[in-house]
Motif scaffolding. Structure first.
Motif, PDB file in Angstrom:
ATOM      1  N   PHE A 163       0.836  -1.200   0.000  1.00 37.30           N
ATOM      2  CA  PHE A 163       0.000   0.000   0.000  1.00 37.30           C
ATOM      3  C   PHE A 163       0.875   1.256   0.000  1.00 37.30           C
ATOM      4  CE2 PHE A 163      -4.038   1.918   2.062  1.00 37.30           C
ATOM      5  CZ  PHE A 163      -4.500   2.254   0.801  1.00 37.30           C
ATOM      6  N   LEU A 164       1.910   1.264   0.844  1.00 40.07           N
ATOM      7  CA  LEU A 164       2.803   2.419   0.916  1.00 40.07           C
ATOM      8  C   LEU A 164       3.557   2.621  -0.402  1.00 40.07           C
ATOM      9  CD1 LEU A 164       4.260   1.784   4.486  1.00 40.07           C
ATOM     10  CD2 LEU A 164       2.718   3.617   3.844  1.00 40.07           C
ATOM     11  N   LEU A 165       4.132   1.543  -0.932  1.00 34.86           N
ATOM     12  CA  LEU A 165       4.886   1.665  -2.171  1.00 34.86           C
ATOM     13  C   LEU A 165       3.983   2.037  -3.338  1.00 34.86           C
ATOM     14  CD1 LEU A 165       7.326  -1.392  -1.886  1.00 34.86           C
ATOM     15  CD2 LEU A 165       7.824   1.017  -1.489  1.00 34.86           C
ATOM     16  N   GLY A 166       2.773   1.491  -3.369  1.00 35.36           N
ATOM     17  CA  GLY A 166       1.856   1.799  -4.461  1.00 35.36           C
ATOM     18  C   GLY A 166       1.483   3.263  -4.517  1.00 35.36           C
ATOM     19  N   ARG A 167       1.285   3.875  -3.361  1.00 34.75           N
ATOM     20  CA  ARG A 167       0.944   5.295  -3.340  1.00 34.75           C
ATOM     21  C   ARG A 167       2.132   6.157  -3.749  1.00 34.75           C
ATOM     22  NH1 ARG A 167      -4.238   5.178  -4.179  1.00 34.75           N
ATOM     23  NH2 ARG A 167      -5.466   4.332  -2.458  1.00 34.75           N
ATOM     24  N   VAL A 168       3.349   5.719  -3.418  1.00 33.19           N
ATOM     25  CA  VAL A 168       4.533   6.464  -3.856  1.00 33.19           C
ATOM     26  C   VAL A 168       4.680   6.383  -5.370  1.00 33.19           C
ATOM     27  CG1 VAL A 168       7.044   6.589  -3.709  1.00 33.19           C
ATOM     28  CG2 VAL A 168       5.701   6.162  -1.652  1.00 33.19           C
TER      29      VAL A 168
END
Length: 517
Positions: free
Chosen positions: A108-113
């Protein structure tokens, strides 16, 4: 790890598709094109105020431009990581995916970045093109590439720093996490106001780059401490100990969701205004002003207004000793801008979702003219008081005499009054486009009126904003001596006062004919 990357790309693609649908595919007015045009216009105006330096001084200008774009993209990166991340990581349809399934929060964190990369690269390219005007040809294009790479790198690292700040804030003190948006919003408005004052007073991006070159060590040191080190720390932690970040995010998410469930509107006591002879006026004003006082956003908007008032102070100091027309164009214009940024929505949304309570007015046999007059007074009086405060700040900074301050106040309040009247008329004309009932939180889109209602609301919001902006700008333009577009005074004042009156009369007439009371 392959599964995490695959899921991260899927989340990024879902965000890109949602933005495409919202801004282009299902937007009749193509909001994305309008936004791109506004970005391009801002970069073009800055490029016009960035004259090329002499070849022997181009290297110094480039060093200052590098420091400038690094600071700008670093600020917007950390702000975007915190503010945008707060909306993406703690609410929305995808949040339960990481609560109910084995999917890792790391994805989730990497996808938003990853999702933020195209927008960041495009925005950085625009500003790199604007600042590269400092360097004369043929060195401009290599300078453009250097500025773009530095700005993009600073933005990405600062975005990670914003996410790290958000993760720790949500984990250890979620109750005050929403105040972060207030801080970023107020500081950003202050920076934008300062940039407008600087450019409007004759400053150029070339001069600013030279100032940044002299202060480059302090700027880059601050940027490294605030965004660089935290951003690289989060990047390293995601590679070495991703479970540690995931656990902090998961615990913070649970605490934020728990607080949202317990959150209630702060209590308030109804206040019946001590007016005599008109129960209708008292009832409407009491309701409107009590609603404004209880709104959770009022404090944030007041801080934004204070940031704008600080800009008015500096504009007043810069305009000291100038003619009255120049004062109206600087102090008066920025006072109205401070009000518009913080509270302009009072006018454009005065009838939003009013159909629910309008039935109560009709059952009480409230005369329509009195109701409309009361609604107009409800937005005009507090707006006039706020603008008066801003003008007083600018007058003190400009060291105006009492007569000069009063003359400046009257001209500015005249522009505000007719602006409110025109914006009120535009809002009345599109009152029939507002929903019948308030939208139920969490209701499916089909139950909230579908895309047709969303498109209609978008068009009406744009029309109301344009009506308010023109109705405020035209009287200000006439009072400032018709700068930028000279015109005879009778014609200028006829246009400046006639358009808001026409919007008011025409908008109320349209509302009375089309709005089902």
């Amino acid at each position: 790890m392959n599964g995490v990357l695959t899921l991260s790309l899927a989340i990024a693609r879902s965000g890109w598709q949602a933005s495409w649908n919202r801004m282009f595919r299902f937007s009749r007015m193509k909001a994305g094109l309008i936004w791109l045009a506004l970005q391009g216009l801002a970069a073009y105006l800055v490029a016009r105020r960035a004259p090329a330096m002499a070849p022997d001084a181009a290297e110094a200008g480039l060093v200052g431009a590098v420091a400038l774009i690094a600071a700008q993209m670093g600020w917007f990166g950390i702000m975007g990581g915190f503010s945008r991340g707060q909306a993406q990581l703690y609410q929305g349809l995808l949040v339960p995916l990481f609560q109910l399934t084995p999917a890792r929060p790391l994805a989730f964190l990497l996808g938003r970045v990853i999702e933020s990369l195209p927008t960041r690269l495009w925005t950085t390219l625009l500003w790199a093109w604007a600042y590269s005007s400092i360097v004369p040809p043929p060195g401009r294009w290599p300078a453009l590439a250097l500025l773009w790479l530095v700005g993009a790198a600073a933005g990405v690292v600062a975005h990670l720093a914003g996410l790290l700040l958000l993760t720790f804030w949500g984990r250890f003190h979620p109750r005050t996490m929403r105040h972060g948006n207030t801080i970023f919003g107020v500081l950003t408005m202050a920076l934008i106001t300062a940039a407008i004052i600087y450019l409007s007073s004759g400053g150029t991006a070339t001069e600013l780059a030279l100032v940044m070159r002299e202060s480059r060590r302090a700027v880059l040191t601050t940027l490294t401490a605030v965004a660089g080190v935290p951003g690289l720390l989060l990047a390293a932690t995601l590679l070495v100990r991703p479970e540690w970040v995931e656990e902090h995010y998961r615990q913070g998410l649970y605490r934020v969701l728990e607080l949202n469930e317990q959150d209630t509107d702060r209590p308030g006591r109804s206040f019946w205004l001590p007016l005599r002879g008109d129960g209708v006026l008292r009832a409407v004003l009491s309701r409107e002003w009590l609603h404004l006082a209880r709104s959770k956003m009022t404090r944030t908007q007041l801080l934004i207004f204070v940031a704008g008032a600080v800009g008015v102070w500096f504009a007043g100091r810069a305009a000291a000793g100038q003619p009255a027309a120049r004062l109206v164009g600087s102090v008066g214009a920025l006072s109205l801008l401070a009000w518009f940024n913080a509270f302009g929505h009072w006018v454009s949304r005065v009838f939003q979702q009013e159909r629910v309570t309008i039935a109560l007015y009709r059952l009480a046999a409230v005369p329509t003219p009195r109701l409309i007059a009361a609604k107009l007074i409800a937005v005009a009086v507090p707006s006039g008081l706020l603008v008066a405060v801003a003008v007083a700040v600018g007058s003190v900074a400009a060291r105006l005499s009492l007569a000069g301050a009063v003359a400046l106040l009257l001209r500015t309040e005249l522009a505000l009054l007719f602006g409110v009247m025109g914006g009120f008329g535009a809002a009345a004309a599109f009152a029939s486009q507002d929903p019948e009932e308030p939208e139920a939180p969490g209701a499916p889109q089909a139950e909230q009126g579908g895309s047709a209602l969303a498109q209609s609301s978008a068009w009406s919001a744009l029309a109301r904003t344009i009506g308010l902006t023109l109705s405020t700008a035209l009287p200000l333009w006439a009072a400032a001596g018709t700068p930028w577009l000279p015109a005879p005074a009778p014609l200028a004042w006829a246009l400046a006062l006639g358009l808001p009156l026409a919007l008011l009369v025409g908008g109320v007439w349209v509302m009375l004919r089309t709005w089902r009371w």
